[in-house]
Design a protein around this motif. Structure first.
Motif, PDB file in Angstrom:
ATOM      1  N   ALA A 223      46.464  30.585  30.147  1.00  0.00           N
ATOM      2  CA  ALA A 223      45.502  29.640  30.723  1.00  0.00           C
ATOM      3  C   ALA A 223      46.136  28.312  31.093  1.00  0.00           C
ATOM      4  CB  ALA A 223      44.352  29.411  29.744  1.00  0.00           C
ATOM      5  N   THR A 224      47.336  28.026  30.587  1.00  0.00           N
ATOM      6  CA  THR A 224      47.974  26.751  30.938  1.00  0.00           C
ATOM      7  C   THR A 224      48.289  26.678  32.435  1.00  0.00           C
ATOM      8  OG1 THR A 224      50.171  27.598  30.338  1.00  0.00           O
ATOM      9  CG2 THR A 224      48.933  26.396  28.638  1.00  0.00           C
ATOM     10  N   SER A 225      48.425  27.822  33.097  1.00  0.00           N
ATOM     11  CA  SER A 225      48.603  27.803  34.554  1.00  0.00           C
ATOM     12  C   SER A 225      47.347  27.268  35.227  1.00  0.00           C
ATOM     13  CB  SER A 225      48.915  29.211  35.073  1.00  0.00           C
ATOM     14  OG  SER A 225      50.156  29.673  34.599  1.00  0.00           O
ATOM     15  N   ALA A 226      46.181  27.712  34.747  1.00  0.00           N
ATOM     16  CA  ALA A 226      44.909  27.234  35.296  1.00  0.00           C
ATOM     17  C   ALA A 226      44.722  25.750  35.013  1.00  0.00           C
ATOM     18  CB  ALA A 226      43.755  28.043  34.700  1.00  0.00           C
ATOM     19  N   TYR A 227      45.075  25.315  33.807  1.00  0.00           N
ATOM     20  CA  TYR A 227      44.937  23.897  33.470  1.00  0.00           C
ATOM     21  C   TYR A 227      45.825  23.035  34.372  1.00  0.00           C
ATOM     22  CZ  TYR A 227      42.949  25.774  29.111  1.00  0.00           C
ATOM     23  OH  TYR A 227      42.202  26.452  28.183  1.00  0.00           O
ATOM     24  N   GLN A 228      47.046  23.483  34.609  1.00  0.00           N
ATOM     25  CA  GLN A 228      47.955  22.725  35.476  1.00  0.00           C
ATOM     26  C   GLN A 228      47.420  22.650  36.906  1.00  0.00           C
ATOM     27  OE1 GLN A 228      52.428  23.464  34.712  1.00  0.00           O
ATOM     28  NE2 GLN A 228      51.456  25.227  33.697  1.00  0.00           N
TER      29      GLN A 228
ATOM     30  N   PHE B 105      27.533  37.890  36.774  1.00  0.00           N
ATOM     31  CA  PHE B 105      28.674  37.010  36.602  1.00  0.00           C
ATOM     32  C   PHE B 105      29.634  37.254  37.763  1.00  0.00           C
ATOM     33  CE2 PHE B 105      27.874  37.553  31.851  1.00  0.00           C
ATOM     34  CZ  PHE B 105      27.328  36.287  31.690  1.00  0.00           C
ATOM     35  N   ILE B 106      30.129  36.173  38.372  1.00  0.00           N
ATOM     36  CA  ILE B 106      31.180  36.320  39.379  1.00  0.00           C
ATOM     37  C   ILE B 106      32.400  35.562  38.860  1.00  0.00           C
ATOM     38  CG2 ILE B 106      30.224  34.429  40.816  1.00  0.00           C
ATOM     39  CD1 ILE B 106      31.318  36.161  43.252  1.00  0.00           C
ATOM     40  N   PHE B 107      33.477  36.303  38.604  1.00  0.00           N
ATOM     41  CA  PHE B 107      34.613  35.799  37.840  1.00  0.00           C
ATOM     42  C   PHE B 107      35.739  35.294  38.739  1.00  0.00           C
ATOM     43  CE2 PHE B 107      32.793  39.203  35.109  1.00  0.00           C
ATOM     44  CZ  PHE B 107      32.401  38.419  34.038  1.00  0.00           C
ATOM     45  N   THR B 108      36.345  34.187  38.325  1.00  0.00           N
ATOM     46  CA  THR B 108      37.590  33.721  38.924  1.00  0.00           C
ATOM     47  C   THR B 108      38.694  33.877  37.888  1.00  0.00           C
ATOM     48  OG1 THR B 108      37.283  31.426  38.190  1.00  0.00           O
ATOM     49  CG2 THR B 108      36.379  32.029  40.348  1.00  0.00           C
ATOM     50  N   CYS B 109      39.940  33.806  38.346  1.00  0.00           N
ATOM     51  CA  CYS B 109      41.073  33.927  37.429  1.00  0.00           C
ATOM     52  C   CYS B 109      42.309  33.299  38.060  1.00  0.00           C
ATOM     53  CB  CYS B 109      41.344  35.394  37.100  1.00  0.00           C
ATOM     54  SG  CYS B 109      42.796  35.646  36.062  1.00  0.00           S
ATOM     55  N   ASP B 110      42.923  32.371  37.328  1.00  0.00           N
ATOM     56  CA  ASP B 110      44.164  31.738  37.784  1.00  0.00           C
ATOM     57  C   ASP B 110      45.299  32.036  36.811  1.00  0.00           C
ATOM     58  OD1 ASP B 110      43.293  30.673  40.164  1.00  0.00           O
ATOM     59  OD2 ASP B 110      42.691  28.752  39.288  1.00  0.00           O
ATOM     60  N   ILE B 111      45.647  33.312  36.683  1.00  0.00           N
ATOM     61  CA  ILE B 111      46.800  33.720  35.887  1.00  0.00           C
ATOM     62  C   ILE B 111      48.016  33.812  36.813  1.00  0.00           C
ATOM     63  CG2 ILE B 111      47.844  35.618  34.585  1.00  0.00           C
ATOM     64  CD1 ILE B 111      45.130  36.168  33.351  1.00  0.00           C
ATOM     65  N   TYR B 112      49.138  33.289  36.361  1.00  0.00           N
ATOM     66  CA  TYR B 112      50.360  33.223  37.177  1.00  0.00           C
ATOM     67  C   TYR B 112      50.953  34.605  37.439  1.00  0.00           C
ATOM     68  CZ  TYR B 112      55.139  31.747  38.417  1.00  0.00           C
ATOM     69  OH  TYR B 112      56.343  31.556  39.034  1.00  0.00           O
ATOM     70  N   ASP B 113      51.101  35.409  36.399  1.00  0.00           N
ATOM     71  CA  ASP B 113      51.692  36.745  36.518  1.00  0.00           C
ATOM     72  C   ASP B 113      50.691  37.670  37.200  1.00  0.00           C
ATOM     73  OD1 ASP B 113      52.063  39.623  35.458  1.00  0.00           O
ATOM     74  OD2 ASP B 113      53.956  38.686  34.882  1.00  0.00           O
ATOM     75  N   THR B 114      51.061  38.248  38.344  1.00  0.00           N
ATOM     76  CA  THR B 114      50.100  39.033  39.122  1.00  0.00           C
ATOM     77  C   THR B 114      49.632  40.281  38.379  1.00  0.00           C
ATOM     78  OG1 THR B 114      51.997  39.990  40.306  1.00  0.00           O
ATOM     79  CG2 THR B 114      50.826  38.192  41.380  1.00  0.00           C
ATOM     80  N   ASP B 115      50.520  40.914  37.621  1.00  0.00           N
ATOM     81  CA  ASP B 115      50.103  42.080  36.835  1.00  0.00           C
ATOM     82  C   ASP B 115      49.124  41.677  35.738  1.00  0.00           C
ATOM     83  OD1 ASP B 115      51.605  43.871  38.323  1.00  0.00           O
ATOM     84  OD2 ASP B 115      53.382  43.677  37.046  1.00  0.00           O
ATOM     85  N   LYS B 116      49.379  40.548  35.104  1.00  0.00           N
ATOM     86  CA  LYS B 116      48.465  40.055  34.071  1.00  0.00           C
ATOM     87  C   LYS B 116      47.117  39.669  34.690  1.00  0.00           C
ATOM     88  CE  LYS B 116      51.146  39.982  30.318  1.00  0.00           C
ATOM     89  NZ  LYS B 116      50.798  40.741  29.085  1.00  0.00           N
ATOM     90  N   ARG B 117      47.167  39.183  35.930  1.00  0.00           N
ATOM     91  CA  ARG B 117      45.928  38.819  36.622  1.00  0.00           C
ATOM     92  C   ARG B 117      45.085  40.063  36.894  1.00  0.00           C
ATOM     93  NH1 ARG B 117      44.187  37.160  42.151  1.00  0.00           N
ATOM     94  NH2 ARG B 117      42.610  35.555  41.798  1.00  0.00           N
ATOM     95  N   LEU B 118      45.708  41.131  37.358  1.00  0.00           N
ATOM     96  CA  LEU B 118      44.996  42.391  37.556  1.00  0.00           C
ATOM     97  C   LEU B 118      44.459  42.915  36.224  1.00  0.00           C
ATOM     98  CD1 LEU B 118      47.400  44.149  40.095  1.00  0.00           C
ATOM     99  CD2 LEU B 118      45.158  43.155  40.600  1.00  0.00           C
ATOM    100  N   GLU B 119      45.266  42.774  35.178  1.00  0.00           N
ATOM    101  CA  GLU B 119      44.849  43.220  33.843  1.00  0.00           C
ATOM    102  C   GLU B 119      43.615  42.448  33.370  1.00  0.00           C
ATOM    103  OE1 GLU B 119      46.519  42.638  29.367  1.00  0.00           O
ATOM    104  OE2 GLU B 119      48.019  43.304  30.842  1.00  0.00           O
ATOM    105  N   ASN B 120      43.536  41.161  33.722  1.00  0.00           N
ATOM    106  CA  ASN B 120      42.379  40.341  33.357  1.00  0.00           C
ATOM    107  C   ASN B 120      41.081  40.989  33.831  1.00  0.00           C
ATOM    108  OD1 ASN B 120      41.155  37.386  32.807  1.00  0.00           O
ATOM    109  ND2 ASN B 120      40.443  38.073  34.813  1.00  0.00           N
ATOM    110  N   PHE B 121      41.067  41.436  35.080  1.00  0.00           N
ATOM    111  CA  PHE B 121      39.842  42.015  35.633  1.00  0.00           C
ATOM    112  C   PHE B 121      39.582  43.421  35.083  1.00  0.00           C
ATOM    113  CE2 PHE B 121      40.928  38.746  38.811  1.00  0.00           C
ATOM    114  CZ  PHE B 121      39.736  38.043  38.782  1.00  0.00           C
ATOM    115  N   GLU B 122      40.635  44.113  34.715  1.00  0.00           N
ATOM    116  CA  GLU B 122      40.454  45.412  34.061  1.00  0.00           C
ATOM    117  C   GLU B 122      39.832  45.223  32.681  1.00  0.00           C
ATOM    118  OE1 GLU B 122      43.058  49.407  32.894  1.00  0.00           O
ATOM    119  OE2 GLU B 122      43.996  47.763  34.017  1.00  0.00           O
ATOM    120  N   ARG B 123      40.299  44.224  31.958  1.00  0.00           N
ATOM    121  CA  ARG B 123      39.756  43.946  30.630  1.00  0.00           C
ATOM    122  C   ARG B 123      38.284  43.525  30.705  1.00  0.00           C
ATOM    123  NH1 ARG B 123      43.037  43.669  26.327  1.00  0.00           N
ATOM    124  NH2 ARG B 123      45.290  43.904  26.685  1.00  0.00           N
TER     125      ARG B 123
END
Length: 333
Positions: free
Chosen positions: A240-245, A308-326
């Motif tokens: 989440a520090t990527s989103a905070y930055q 709910f409509i979700f946003t996500c600002d994860i730096y690692d693209t695989d981790k970002r895809l994983e976020n929506f899978e989770r």
């Protein structure tokens, strides 16, 4: 009150640009996300219109929607939103009417009344047009008219567009659009992913004043929720520090490109800036599956939204895809 399994899950994609990647790779990642969203069963994926922001690549929203539609099969896609002060209503109707003609029953049009940029860029977009936010209701009515079946002797016809009946949503971060959505009987999406302060008041105003229409028989509300879901709470907080930055960059007028996560934000922000970022992300759900599940349950308990409509600002693209899978694991388990 509805359960998580009864709540619609959707995605708001801002096509975030990483500081070490090209815009082309960003757009390819947006397609990969859309294809994953279709596979996982998300209700819809929307793109947000922003301009002159180096970290957001969804500025040509209708063009990018065409790319996503051409490379998916069933997913509903749309705008979250088209910033109507930047566009003539007829052009919007023609663009989305074209998409609806090519991809029937898959395109949606969310409309916002802010420009989605700074004053200088706004003037560059309008090129002499003197429109103001006060014209928003009339512009919405004009677009709705273009999507209906043509009337006898109608002088201006959106071609394509007329008769496509593209679903229209109103978006907002204040009370104005909530009131207008209620009056017109349209679905309403609140931008609580970045401006949560008036969420409860707007939802209440919308529901209490809703007038059934040809578009909708009862109120329908979605709310924006920033997310960072990972294996553990500690990993999620790190990511989440990527989103905070990114938000810190927005507040300081700096680059919005996604930066790599860091061990700690201490020393990067002042106490006042930390408070502002915390306020920005007041609705954010950050943590493991279990932590985020409890957080989403609390949001449902408090706001009882339909979606709910979700946003996500994860730096690692695989981790970002994983976020929506989770997130879909949370919904379904």
């Amino acid at each position: 009150m509805r359960t998580l399994s009864e709540t619609q899950f959707s995605i708001l994609e801002l096509a975030p640009v990483r500081e070490d990647q090209t815009v082309q790779l960003t757009l390819q990642h947006s397609l990969k996300l859309a294809q994953q969203a279709e596979h996982l069963g998300y209700s819809r994926l929307w793109l947000a219109e922003h301009h002159n922001m180096d970290g957001i690549a969804s500025s040509a929203t209708a063009v990018l929607l065409g790319y996503l539609l051409a490379n998916t099969s069933t997913l509903k896609v749309g705008s979250g939103g088209i910033m109507l002060p930047n566009h003539a209503p007829l052009i919007v109707a023609e663009q989305f009417g074209t998409l609806a003609t090519l991809y029937p029953n898959r395109i949606e049009l969310g409309l916002g009344r802010a420009p989605g940029t700074d004053q200088v860029t706004m003037r560059a977009l309008r090129r002499g047009r003197q429109e103001t936010e006060d014209q928003f209701p009339q512009d919405v009515l004009e677009i709705l008219h273009y999507f209906k079946d043509a009337e006898p002797n109608q002088r201006i016809i959106a071609t394509p567009g007329q008769g496509t009946h593209v679903p229209v949503w109103l978006l907002g971060s204040s009370l104005f659009s909530a009131q207008l959505a209620a009056k017109l009987g349209l679905p309403y999406s609140f931008a609580s992913h970045f401006a949560p302060r008036m969420l409860k008041q707007a939802i209440q105003l919308y529901r209490e004043n809703f007038e059934p229409s040809e578009y909708l028989s009862k109120p329908y509300v979605s709310m924006g929720v920033p997310t960072v879901v990972a294996e553990t709470d500690a990993e999620a907080e790190y990511l989440a520090t990527s989103a905070y930055q990114r938000v810190l960059g927005l507040m300081r007028g700096q680059s919005l490109k996604l930066k790599a996560p860091i061990a700690s934000m201490d020393g990067l922000w002042s106490p006042a800036e930390k408070m502002s970022v915390d306020s920005f992300y007041a609705m954010a759900q950050i943590g493991s599956n279990g932590t985020v599940k409890e957080g989403l349950k609390q949001l449902l308990l408090e706001y009882d939204v339909d979606e709910f409509i979700f946003t996500c600002d994860i730096y690692d693209t695989d981790k970002r895809l994983e976020n929506f899978e989770r997130l879909m694991q949370i919904k379904n388990n």
